[in-house]
Design an enzyme around this catalytic site. Structure first.
Site, PDB file in Angstrom:
ATOM      1  N   ARG A 226       0.853  -1.187   0.000  1.00  0.00           N
ATOM      2  CA  ARG A 226       0.000   0.000   0.000  1.00  0.00           C
ATOM      3  C   ARG A 226       0.892   1.240   0.000  1.00  0.00           C
ATOM      4  NH1 ARG A 226      -3.661  -2.523  -1.684  1.00  0.00           N
ATOM      5  NH2 ARG A 226      -5.663  -2.975  -0.691  1.00  0.00           N
ATOM      6  N   HIS A 274      -1.368   0.712  -9.745  1.00  0.00           N
ATOM      7  CA  HIS A 274      -2.042  -0.274  -8.878  1.00  0.00           C
ATOM      8  C   HIS A 274      -2.566  -1.472  -9.694  1.00  0.00           C
ATOM      9  CE1 HIS A 274      -4.165  -0.758  -4.763  1.00  0.00           C
ATOM     10  NE2 HIS A 274      -4.070  -1.940  -5.364  1.00  0.00           N
TER      11      HIS A 274
END
Ligand code: NDP
Ligand code: OXD
Length: 311
Positions: A226, A274
């Site tokens: 993350r 991502h």
């Protein structure tokens, strides 16, 4: 009873999920938020980045199924009902996809691809040493679903692989370390460090100057966990000083990454939007279907997230 599908993904994507779930679970009444007639009848929710404040209005919610593996954003929602257990997506296909990404970008660094790309732009014909995979140490932060699959694939490719987790693990072909006391030994001598931790109060900001300083000069970094794991300024400083040679970043504190963020322009950063391991709708729907059917048959919930640990 009804199942609420609650997302903030684009509407075509939401429709795709709705149609796929309805086709796979024809015995269930699966509805979107604006189709809920009776809030008391909703006993399950399937969510992908749900808007805040909706789940807490459902008095009979038994559990919440996330369509994503990471649940940090959900747990950050102050309106998330405390007594509705959370089930995250555990999908071997997702883990395999992550392992492919980890192997791809580890090989890219191992084979000095960024250096040869830069040489090509200068029409520079220059050969460099090529160590063998067995001469490289690759370390994976996090030995969960994603970390174990990635460690095993790297080990099959011939790399020396280390893994770090909260509790000590035993993974074939992987040298395992655990806890804060094991972190320094884990980092010592790594050529590449790969982050596959969940974002929790303990792991936030772990990819910082103090960690980079424990790596050999010129190590590579892959952050597929993350954005909150990386201290962006420290990553840039470590790249500028040569402490890190290259970083492959897939996740960011703000996504999409704003166009004026300096990470975009850094010559030693490979930036991905991502995509290290996107949820695969086909297999995710099968897993959700199994979870729901098993619960309907036995009243036993799938494995749930440990909220105090944050993952
Ligand atoms: P898991 O919960 O299966 O594994 C988490 C691992 O991290 C475990 O080994 C755990 O240790 C370890 N860990 C947690 N906290 C600590 C800590 N404080 N110190 C040391 N180790 C710790 O998660 P997954 O493998 O399924 O997923 C990991 C993360 O990957 C997700 O949370 C998500 O953020 C990210 N992800 C990113 C994707 C992308 O496309 N970029 C796609 C999918 C996931 P222990 O084993 O002892 O519990
Ligand atoms: C996930 C992700 O958590 O896509 O599944 O990052």
């Amino acid at each position: 009873m009804s199942i609420l599908l609650l997302t903030s993904v684009p509407s075509e994507e939401e429709t795709m999920w709705l149609n796929s779930l309805r086709a796979s679970l024809p015995e269930e009444d699966i509805v979107l938020q604006d189709q809920v007639r009776d809030k008391e009848a909703v006993d399950l929710a399937i969510v992908a980045n749900p808007p805040q404040g909706v789940l807490s209005t459902l008095p009979n919610l038994k559990w919440i199924q996330s369509l994503w593996a990471g649940v940090d954003a959900l747990l950050d929602d102050p309106t998330l009902p405390e007594n509705s257990p959370l089930v995250r997506l555990i999908d071997p296909t997702l883990a395999r996809s992550m392992a492919e990404s980890v192997a791809t970008y580890t090989l890219m660094l191992h084979r000095k691809f960024p250096l040869y790309v830069s040489q090509q732009s200068e029409t520079n014909w220059k050969q460099h040493d090529m160590p063998l995979a067995v001469d490289r140490q690759v370390g994976i932060l996090g030995l969960g679903e994603m970390g174990r699959a990635s460690a095993q694939l790297l080990s099959q490719l011939g790399f020396n692989v280390r893994g770090w987790s909260r509790s000590l693990k035993n993974v074939e072909g992987v040298e395992c370390f655990s806890g804060q006391q094991g972190l320094s030994d884990f980092l010592k001598g790594l050529d590449v460090v790969v982050n596959l931790l969940p974002l929790t109060s303990e792991t936030r900001g772990i990819l910082s100057r103090s960690l980079f300083e424990q790596l050999p000069k010129g190590a590579g970094l892959l952050n597929f966990g993350r954005g909150g794991h990386q201290v962006e300024g420290d990553v840039i400083n470590a790249l500028d000083s040569g402490q890190l040679s290259h970083a492959v970043l897939d996740v960011f504190s703000q996504e999409p990454l704003p166009k004026d963020n300096p990470l975009w322009q850094h010559p030693n950063i490979t930036l991905l939007p991502h995509v290290a391991a996107p949820t695969n709708p086909g297999t995710a729907v099968q897993i959700v279907t199994e979870n729901v059917r098993s619960f309907r048959a036995t009243e036993v919930m799938p494995k749930t997230v440990e909220r105090t640990a944050g993952y």
